[in-house]
Scaffold this active site. Structure first.
Site, PDB file in Angstrom:
ATOM      1  N   ASP A  37      61.578  68.799  65.229  1.00 49.18           N
ATOM      2  CA  ASP A  37      62.959  68.396  64.946  1.00 49.18           C
ATOM      3  C   ASP A  37      63.857  68.676  66.142  1.00 49.18           C
ATOM      4  O   ASP A  37      64.707  67.852  66.494  1.00 49.18           O
ATOM      5  CB  ASP A  37      63.480  69.134  63.710  1.00 49.18           C
ATOM      6  CG  ASP A  37      64.954  68.875  63.467  1.00 49.18           C
ATOM      7  OD1 ASP A  37      65.310  67.710  63.231  1.00 49.18           O
ATOM      8  OD2 ASP A  37      65.754  69.820  63.546  1.00 49.18           O
ATOM      9  N   ARG A  87      67.503  61.960  70.192  1.00 49.26           N
ATOM     10  CA  ARG A  87      68.437  61.130  69.420  1.00 49.26           C
ATOM     11  C   ARG A  87      69.856  61.286  69.947  1.00 49.26           C
ATOM     12  O   ARG A  87      70.623  60.318  69.998  1.00 49.26           O
ATOM     13  CB  ARG A  87      68.390  61.512  67.934  1.00 49.26           C
ATOM     14  CG  ARG A  87      67.109  61.085  67.224  1.00 49.26           C
ATOM     15  CD  ARG A  87      66.966  61.779  65.887  1.00 49.26           C
ATOM     16  NE  ARG A  87      68.115  61.525  65.021  1.00 49.26           N
ATOM     17  CZ  ARG A  87      68.525  62.365  64.074  1.00 49.26           C
ATOM     18  NH1 ARG A  87      67.906  63.508  63.869  1.00 49.26           N
ATOM     19  NH2 ARG A  87      69.572  62.057  63.332  1.00 49.26           N
ATOM     20  N   SER A  95      65.171  65.140  59.560  1.00 48.97           N
ATOM     21  CA  SER A  95      65.687  66.300  60.281  1.00 48.97           C
ATOM     22  C   SER A  95      66.153  67.380  59.308  1.00 48.97           C
ATOM     23  O   SER A  95      65.812  68.559  59.445  1.00 48.97           O
ATOM     24  CB  SER A  95      66.841  65.876  61.193  1.00 48.97           C
ATOM     25  OG  SER A  95      67.399  66.987  61.862  1.00 48.97           O
TER      26      SER A  95
END
Length: 450
Positions: free
Chosen positions: A179, A186, A201
């Site tokens: 994550d 991201r 996430s």
């Protein structure tokens, strides 16, 4: 298996019609094996960032099914350590339940909520985050208590939850490392606002903490990540359905975040308001949502028959003083000094202070997002994860959305990290307040349950 093939499968291909118009078609769901391959490659470094970024962008445009999202969540979850309160048959009859909020301004709900439900007998393993952007962070608020540590070992965390009812920690390097890597990508590739990626996430971290059930507080409005009710409902549905697909109990409340919650915004200021909540003096809006979330948690843990019974039990925990006692107990367990904390209430303020006064007569509306961004300037929050926060910065609201003020009335006390930040934040807060001659219709705080 090649990363390129997995990317192309999710991306689809361009098809040109008779008029020369191109459309992207043919995106297909990735299999469990393909998602495992991508996440494993991300963690061990065998798949480079540029290919992971391309895959994330394909997901951003084409989405994921609930099944795919479940696979992604599972792979991210098991990329690191997973806490298991039921290992070798332990605690077989205990349902561990936590709450997660998508973030807001003045949203200190986790703080009184954990103490209230723990006082009702619930076990709450709570893993929380830090402030980023305009939204506050539970860990920063807790660490404004002198000596309080959110860095417990896994063994200390499990022992505290089982013995005292709850503990509050941050994500460790060993919890869902995939994550951390994916979020960093991201953040710099414009793929943050993807519901499946947000879902994976959130859940990879929340399930890693050992919860059997999750109650989500999904915010909508100008101060929320999801601006519209429709978008919040999509995210809530993904969170609930993906949680259930992974064998967890789950429900979500969609709540309003167009204006700040409560009267106090800031790290130590929200600790103060938490204690006021647990003393039975909490703001009506904070307590309404806190009790509603607490009731859902108690029902999920089989500690209340229904929502009404759950709310009644939560209120009784506050009225009896049991919830405040539980909060102060947690302060001591996690390294703080409860007596010192209680002695600081109403006294601990930054020396850098100014006031916001009403510029005209009228009913006011206070914009949550603009208030939160002013808070970042004051030192309440941060723009980057490495930015420090000021525990004593923040705002005390003397008038709130829906109140009528006269020109010159005090609306906010403002506290900053230094003198210069006050000069920047004051006009931001002036811009956050809108005056109208007529009182607008009040939106319900809780829009919907999923």
């Amino acid at each position: 298996m090649r990363a390129t093939d997995v990317i192309i499968k999710k991306r689809g291909t361009f098809v040109t019609d008779d008029n020369g118009n191109k459309t992207l078609q043919g995106s297909q769901p990735n299999t469990k094996e393909e998602i495992h391959f991508m996440i494993q490659g991300c963690v061990d470094g065998s798949i480079p960032d540029y290919q992971m970024s391309a895959w994330l962008m394909a997901i951003f445009f084409n989405g994921m099914t609930f099944e795919e999202t479940g696979y992604l969540t599972s792979e991210m979850l098991y990329s690191g350590d997973v806490i298991d309160f039921h290992k070798d048959g332990a605690n077989a009859d205990t349902v561990y339940v936590d709450k997660h909020s998508t973030g807001g301004v003045g949203d200190k709900l986790s703080l009184p909520l954990a103490a209230i439900v723990a006082a009702c007998g619930l076990k709450d393993p709570m893993m929380s985050g830090r402030a980023l952007g305009h939204t506050g962070g539970t860990l920063d608020k807790l660490e404004s208590i002198n000596g309080f540590t959110t860095q417990l070992t896994q063994e200390q965390f499990m022992e505290a939850v089982n013995k005292y009812g709850y503990a509050m920690i941050g994500q460790t390097p060993k919890i869902a490392p995939a994550d951390k890597k994916l979020y960093a990508l991201r953040d710099v590739t414009g793929t943050v606002e993807s519901v499946p990626l947000i879902t994976a996430s959130i859940l990879s971290k929340k399930i890693a903490e050992g919860s059997d059930g999750l109650v989500f507080d999904v915010k909508y409005g100008n101060g929320a990540f999801m601006k519209s009710k429709a978008d919040a409902e999509i995210l809530a549905t993904f969170l609930v359905n993906t949680s259930k697909a992974m064998g967890k109990k789950a429900t979500a409340l969609i709540t309003d975040m167009n204006t700040p919650l409560g009267y106090k915004i800031g790290n130590f200021l929200e600790i103060e308001e938490t204690i006021e909540c647990l003393q039975g003096k909490g703001p009506e809006d904070v307590m309404e949502v806190t009790y509603a979330l607490g009731a859902e948690m108690l029902v999920m843990a089989n500690l209340a028959k229904n929502t009404e019974d759950g709310i009644a039990k939560c209120k009784a925990a506050v009225d009896s003083g049991a919830a405040l006692k539980k909060f102060l107990e947690n302060v001591q367990v996690q390294g703080g000094n409860a007596d010192e904390l209680m002695g600081q209430l109403g006294k601990r303020r930054s020396q850098f202070r100014t006031e916001l006064k009403a510029e005209e007569d009228g009913y006011i509306f206070i914009n949550a997002f603009k208030t939160g961004m002013a808070g970042v300037t004051l030192g309440v929050g941060r723009n980057k994860t490495t930015d420090p926060v000021c525990p004593d910065a923040g705002m005390i609201l003397h008038a709130r959305t829906g109140d009528f003020v006269h020109k010159g009335d005090l609306i906010m006390e403002i506290f900053g990290k230094d003198k210069d930040c006050l000069e920047v934040a004051l006009p931001m807060l002036q811009d956050a307040v809108v005056y109208t001659p007529d009182q607008s219709e009040k939106n319900p705080l809780i829009f919907k349950k999923i």
